[in-house]
Scaffold this active site. Sequence first.
Site, PDB file in Angstrom:
ATOM      1  N   TYR A 139       0.828  -1.193   0.000  1.00  0.00           N
ATOM      2  CA  TYR A 139       0.000   0.000   0.000  1.00  0.00           C
ATOM      3  C   TYR A 139       0.865   1.247   0.000  1.00  0.00           C
ATOM      4  CZ  TYR A 139       1.066   0.790   4.954  1.00  0.00           C
ATOM      5  OH  TYR A 139       1.726   1.042   6.135  1.00  0.00           O
ATOM      6  N   ARG A 191       8.015   4.058  -4.824  1.00  0.00           N
ATOM      7  CA  ARG A 191       8.096   3.081  -3.725  1.00  0.00           C
ATOM      8  C   ARG A 191       7.058   1.980  -3.908  1.00  0.00           C
ATOM      9  NH1 ARG A 191       7.695   5.219   2.372  1.00  0.00           N
ATOM     10  NH2 ARG A 191       5.513   5.415   1.781  1.00  0.00           N
ATOM     11  N   ARG A 212      -7.852 -20.203  -1.950  1.00  0.00           N
ATOM     12  CA  ARG A 212      -6.776 -20.080  -0.957  1.00  0.00           C
ATOM     13  C   ARG A 212      -5.695 -21.155  -1.141  1.00  0.00           C
ATOM     14  NH1 ARG A 212      -4.867 -21.431   3.932  1.00  0.00           N
ATOM     15  NH2 ARG A 212      -4.072 -19.723   5.208  1.00  0.00           N
ATOM     16  N   HIS A 249      -1.146 -21.052  -0.581  1.00  0.00           N
ATOM     17  CA  HIS A 249      -0.012 -20.164  -0.339  1.00  0.00           C
ATOM     18  C   HIS A 249       0.737 -19.811  -1.622  1.00  0.00           C
ATOM     19  CE1 HIS A 249      -0.882 -21.378   3.700  1.00  0.00           C
ATOM     20  NE2 HIS A 249       0.076 -20.631   4.205  1.00  0.00           N
ATOM     21  N   LYS A 293       6.587  -2.010   1.746  1.00  0.00           N
ATOM     22  CA  LYS A 293       5.416  -1.419   2.414  1.00  0.00           C
ATOM     23  C   LYS A 293       4.234  -2.379   2.291  1.00  0.00           C
ATOM     24  CE  LYS A 293       3.280   3.089   3.047  1.00  0.00           C
ATOM     25  NZ  LYS A 293       3.322   3.066   4.491  1.00  0.00           N
ATOM     26  N   GLU A 312      12.499   2.208  14.055  1.00  0.00           N
ATOM     27  CA  GLU A 312      11.560   3.265  13.631  1.00  0.00           C
ATOM     28  C   GLU A 312      10.300   3.129  14.465  1.00  0.00           C
ATOM     29  OE1 GLU A 312      10.208   2.615   9.575  1.00  0.00           O
ATOM     30  OE2 GLU A 312      10.232   0.449   9.861  1.00  0.00           O
ATOM     31  N   LEU A 346      11.211   1.107   6.971  1.00  0.00           N
ATOM     32  CA  LEU A 346      10.567   1.608   5.763  1.00  0.00           C
ATOM     33  C   LEU A 346      11.208   2.965   5.469  1.00  0.00           C
ATOM     34  CD1 LEU A 346       8.192   1.069   3.725  1.00  0.00           C
ATOM     35  CD2 LEU A 346       7.106   2.964   4.916  1.00  0.00           C
TER      36      LEU A 346
END
Length: 291
Positions: A33, A52, A100, A102, A147, A180, A205
């Site tokens: 995101y 990014r 579903r 993996h 991210k 962070e 990040l």
Amino acid sequence: MPRYAYVNGRYLPHAQAAVHIEDRGYQFADGVYEVVPVYQGALVDEGPHLDRLERSLGELRIAMPVARATLELISHELMRRNDLTQGMLYMQVTRGVAPRDHRFPATARPALVMTTRQTKPHGEALVTQGIKVITVPDIRWRRCDIKSTALLPNVLAKQQAAEAGAYEAWQVDGEGYVTEGSSTNAWIVNAEGKVVTRDASHAILNGITRITLLKQIREAGFELEERAFTLEEAKAAREAFLTSSTSFVLPVVAIDETPVGNGHPGILCGKLRAGYLDYMASLEDRPGGMA
Ligand code: PMP
């Protein structure tokens, strides 16, 4: 006026916008995101945010859901429809919808969702009185540079901060170095007056606010070190502050109840915040404009 969300090719009333229950974002947090700040009607650092986004997607081997120019068009259209002047644009890309399993699906197409949120500028008290942070062990995975929407450790850390009456939780690695905050980058001004923030690596990040502020600090000629600093060094610092797309630059006046410096917002932090606000106010990337 209804508020719109963008979901896989359609602008839908926000309350009715939904994705499939087998979206891999929902089941595996298999997605990334971005949060792009909007200030006085302009997107802030849209280019670096999209850079990014592309990088995060590349690291996870998820294709761009649409061309970059289309992402920009959708962003501007959603801002226009929602009359967004102050707040943020949220974009999320997942690996898509598939039964579903993996393993990567062979056929799923990346899914794109965008929303906006209008927010008021944060209260002056945060700026004039400063904020408190607590510290927590950094229990995240080793690719914090991506991210990803997998944010459970960050959620737990921020909740712990809230329950302690603090604004943020600074995460500390196994060697005692601050990495962070749960959703912000961490900075100090050390006893020698140098600005110190952790170097960009897989451990943090690389915030877009961080990158812009680093540039401004260099241009202003302040002394700067990009390196890890310990919690001990932070508690003995002259000043501390944090940065993010929604907090901008905020002064930290206490770490785990230990006052930072004289316990009041630092002078250098004040200058950096003012410089960052001036920078945002100077931007001209307004929807419908030429930029
Ligand atoms: N670190 C983490 C873990 C974050 O989630 C964020 C906010 N997305 C930041 C730092 C700050 O990044 P930015 O300046 O791009 O908002």
